[in-house]
Design a protein around this motif. Structure first.
Motif, short mmCIF file in Angstrom:
data_model
loop_
_atom_site.label_atom_id
_atom_site.label_comp_id
_atom_site.label_asym_id
_atom_site.label_seq_id
_atom_site.Cartn_x
_atom_site.Cartn_y
_atom_site.Cartn_z
N LEU A 52 45.85 33.81 44.40
CA LEU A 52 44.59 33.22 43.93
C LEU A 52 43.67 32.82 45.09
O LEU A 52 42.64 32.19 44.87
N PHE A 53 44.08 33.14 46.31
CA PHE A 53 43.30 32.70 47.47
C PHE A 53 42.83 33.89 48.29
O PHE A 53 43.42 34.97 48.23
N GLU A 54 41.78 33.66 49.04
CA GLU A 54 41.42 34.61 50.08
C GLU A 54 42.02 34.05 51.36
O GLU A 54 41.62 32.97 51.81
N ALA A 55 43.02 34.74 51.91
CA ALA A 55 43.71 34.19 53.08
C ALA A 55 44.10 35.31 54.02
O ALA A 55 44.27 36.46 53.61
N ASN A 56 44.24 34.98 55.30
CA ASN A 56 44.60 35.94 56.32
C ASN A 56 46.04 35.73 56.74
O ASN A 56 46.48 34.59 56.90
N GLY A 69 39.79 36.61 41.93
CA GLY A 69 38.94 37.49 42.73
C GLY A 69 39.67 38.61 43.44
O GLY A 69 39.10 39.66 43.71
N ASN A 70 40.95 38.37 43.77
CA ASN A 70 41.71 39.43 44.41
C ASN A 70 41.98 40.57 43.45
O ASN A 70 42.18 41.71 43.87
N LEU A 81 35.36 44.48 44.86
CA LEU A 81 36.32 44.02 45.87
C LEU A 81 37.75 43.87 45.35
O LEU A 81 38.68 43.84 46.12
N GLY A 82 37.93 43.73 44.03
CA GLY A 82 39.29 43.54 43.50
C GLY A 82 40.10 44.81 43.62
O GLY A 82 39.56 45.91 43.56
N PHE A 83 41.43 44.66 43.79
CA PHE A 83 42.23 45.88 43.99
C PHE A 83 42.33 46.68 42.70
O PHE A 83 42.55 47.88 42.73
N LEU A 84 42.18 46.02 41.54
CA LEU A 84 42.24 46.77 40.29
C LEU A 84 41.03 47.69 40.14
O LEU A 84 41.00 48.58 39.30
N GLN A 85 40.01 47.49 40.99
CA GLN A 85 38.84 48.36 40.98
C GLN A 85 38.96 49.46 42.03
O GLN A 85 38.03 50.24 42.20
N ASP A 86 40.10 49.49 42.72
CA ASP A 86 40.29 50.46 43.79
C ASP A 86 41.02 51.69 43.24
O ASP A 86 42.16 51.59 42.80
#
Lengths: 309, 419
Positions: A52-56, A69-70, A81-86
């Motif tokens: 649930l986070f944007e993290a490095n 959002g991921n 940007l979501g991976f389900l859209q990739d």
């Protein structure tokens, strides 16, 4: 309000003993449960949390909450940007499912044939049973490398010798079939072993009776062996399917990590998490892999009423 | 306050004592046969001088795999490895985990290296690592075969290379079925990004992402460059070239089965080795031009000291020694590793052993950097998207025009809110 229902004393006492035993069992299980919570539960929880986070990866302390959002997010400029859209993710899902269905099907058919052969009495049977496990006993990384050499287009026995210098591993569309071949070669013997264990639990006098009744071997197989083998077969199927769904090593060794990301879900997760350092995105992909595998297990277990005991 | 002073003096004492007594430093370097040998030998020389011990950690061979492993070590703040060998495109990615060498290494020592490479290792004013050796793509060719088929010099353009490779290949195939004209790195990984950057720049197709961070890949020249490379596959290059890395290409060239090879300088010394069938028959030239210029991708490796190392002083001493002139000279002579210290390019011993170092000096100094600067921490994603698009063109899944357009969309997606 409570009505005293006179209950017979005996069953109650039995239940008491059972309850005590259950409590005792729980205490004995507790260390295991704690160990599972620590080594499996906590990492799983962290994976869900980070999804649930944007993290490095190299700096997990700096993270920002982005909800789902991921999984699915479109910016104002219309960039997905979501991976389900990739599309690459869906390619990986498609390839993994294809790999699983075809390889498990072939392994079951070949495994059954081998198990039936090895189950009949003949000289050298014990030796054959041991020998057939050799491919399975070789570590996957080693056998994958070995097959990569075999498929090599300039000196490989298959790539040069059989296919006349074609590079099957170069293209992910053809590579998936080469990988299925490797997996079938490797795991058929494991399948055969599981089925063989099931076959050996079948009573021999049943076949004698069938012989007396004049049933052909073919009828015996379809009417007796196969139905009775069903529980063992299903357990084997579940094991292999789960294994195949989370396939990683063969792809990684034979295709390299970048191409492995478009042939396996776990490869895609690894690329996001390790190569691209996207801790949040990688965790989200891992959660998706977890959910997909869980759904498939639930379907298996409920639809076929698999009993593990 | 008192406590702090006590703590500082205590840690200083520990530091001093650790410097005084011999320590063990773990050094992570490459694992290809000769590279590992040279790394071990160099580390041993330093160990002998200082009385410390060096353990060499064998890293994975492919640069992508190596990065993955290093990132895990560094993210866990592990002190297991003190000195890391870093690819020239990594400083932006890993800067926060390394000791700032500026101030810890004398300025004169830093300034002896090529300025461009020191710049590549400097992130926000912090010197992340010291250059160890530099790299640039080169064209290797068989001098005996060129002569046999009546060619006087190495090809100047890609068209010329294709014609020469075809003629030699057709001739050699009569006696050697496994022979091919041109081998290079076509596997989908960082190496392909390097090769394809060279095609792009040589055709005037830009550098994927420009210095300001704009995505420039979607242009006709870039598409033409990729289509040209795709035309080599199965004609002058084997079908399997799209699965080759540096070592696979070198294996074929060194076995005498290729007329041309694109590779890094390290292949020179190995090609002259005892087990090489082409020793004494190798020529080296700049990579051909596609019309715009000759282009070589800048490669090279650096040595950085982990911030989590427990013996930083000794680790810095090791890095200074290995990156120093003495060690760089040994490596240049024994392994054809290009020095990063300018003055060594005038060294007679080095030039005697590597005649092309002098004549190709400009190739090394004008090498094109991959867009790791402008794309920062997202460089790896950019590189993977690029190499995947190139791979699609090479495998005939897409035409160049279509691939660069799709790549531009992918890169926009990776860029997201900014690099």
């Amino acid at each position: 309000m409570t009505v005293q229902v006179p209950t017979p004393a005996r069953p109650r006492r039995t239940r008491g003993i059972e309850a005590a035993r259950a409590r005792q069992a729980l205490w004995l299980l507790l260390p295991t449960l704690i160990a599972i919570a620590l080594v499996a539960g906590y990492p799983l929880y962290r994976t869900f949390y980070f999804s649930l986070f944007e993290a490095n990866l190299t700096n997990p302390e700096q993270r920002s909450f982005i909800g789902l959002g991921n999984f699915w997010f479109t910016t104002q400029e219309g960039v997905a940007l979501g991976f389900l859209q990739d599309p690459k993710w869906w390619g990986a899902v498609k390839n993994t499912l294809l790999f699983t269905v075809v390889s498990v099907f072939l392994e079951t058919v070949f495994g059954m044939i081998i198990a039936l052969v090895v189950n009949s009495a003949f000289r050298g049977r014990a030796l054959l049973r041991t020998a057939m496990l050799v491919p399975w006993a070789i570590p996957t990384v080693v056998s994958a490398q070995m097959w990569a050499y075999l498929y090599n287009d300039s000196f490989g026995l298959i790539g040069r010798g059989l296919l006349g210098g074609q590079a099957v591993l170069a293209n992910t569309d053809t590579a998936i079939w080469a990988l299925i071949a490797v997996d079938v070669w490797k795991t058929t013997s494991f399948m055969a072993l599981l089925i063989l264990a099931g076959l050996q639990s079948l009573p021999g006098d049943m076949y004698e009776a069938a012989d007396v009744d004049g049933a052909s071997k073919w009828t015996q197989f379809w009417k007796l062996t196969l139905p009775l083998l069903r529980p063992a077969l299903l357990v084997a199927l579940v094991f292999r399917s789960l294994d195949a769904l989370r396939v990683f090593d063969v792809m990684s060794v034979m295709l390299g990590n970048v191409n492995a990301a478009s042939t396996s879900m776990t490869g895609y997760a690894r690329q996001a998490l390790i190569d691209n350092q996207l801790l949040g995105m990688g965790s989200a992909v891992s959660v998706a892999v977890f959910l997909i595998i869980m759904v498939i297990v639930v379907i298996y277990v409920t639809a076929f009423r698999v009993k593990f005991d | 306050m008192k406590k702090a002073v006590a703590l500082i003096s205590l840690s200083a004492a520990i530091l001093a004592s650790s410097q005084a007594s011999a320590v063990t430093i773990t050094l992570a370097c490459g694992a290809v046969g000769q590279e590992l040998e040279l790394c071990k030998a160099g580390a041993a020389r330093w160990a002998k001088k200082t009385g410390n011990t060096v353990k060499v950690f064998e890293s994975p061979n492919l640069t992508n795999d190596r990065l993955g492993l290093y990132q895990q070590q560094l993210a866990a703040k592990s002190s297991d490895i003190d000195v890391y060998q870093l690819d020239v495109v990594w400083p932006g990615l890993l800067a926060q985990h390394f000791v700032d060498l500026r101030g810890k290494v004398p300025a004169s020592e830093v300034n002896a290296h090529f300025k461009g490479i020191i710049d590549a290792n400097t992130v926000n004013g912090k010197l992340v690592a010291l250059p160890w050796f530099t790299d640039a793509g080169l064209l290797y060719y068989r001098t005996d075969l060129l002569k046999k088929y009546g060619f006087k010099a190495a090809p100047k353009t890609w068209t010329e290379l294709a014609l020469m490779a075809k003629k030699i290949q057709d001739g050699e195939r009569k006696t050697n079925k496994a022979f091919s004209g041109f081998v290079w790195q076509g596997k989908n990984y960082e190496g392909l990004t390097c090769d394809a950057m060279e095609w792009l720049v040589s055709f005037g197709g830009g550098t994927i992402v420009d210095a300001k961070g704009n995505i420039t890949i979607n242009n006709a020249q870039a598409a033409k460059a990729l289509d040209t490379a795709a035309s080599w596959v199965k004609s002058i290059s084997p079908a399997g070239v799209t699965t080759y890395d540096e070592e696979a290409a070198r294996g074929i060239f060194q076995a005498g089965n290729a007329a041309f090879m694109r590779n890094w300088p390290y292949a020179w010394a190995l090609g002259q080795g005892k087990d090489s069938k082409v020793a004494g028959k190798i020529g080296v030239a700049p990579l051909p031009s596609g019309g715009a210029r000759n282009a070589a991708t800048l490669g090279g490796w650096q040595l950085g000291v982990s911030s989590y190392s427990k013996n930083q002083a000794a680790a810095i001493s090791l890095v200074r020694y290995l990156a120093g002139p003495e060690e760089q000279k040994i490596r240049a002579i024994q392994g054809a590793y290009n020095p990063t210290i300018q003055s060594l390019y005038k060294d007679k011993d080095i030039l005697a052993k590597n005649p092309f170092f002098g004549s190709l000096y400009s190739v090394f100094t004008s090498a094109v950097a991959r867009p790791s600067g402008p794309t920062g921490a997202k460089y790896n994603q950019v590189s993977q998207a690029f190499s995947t698009a190139v791979s699609d063109v090479l495998n005939g899944k897409m035409k160049g025009q279509q691939a660069v357009a799709k790549l531009a969309t992918d890169l926009a997606r990776i860029k997201g809110r900014g690099w």
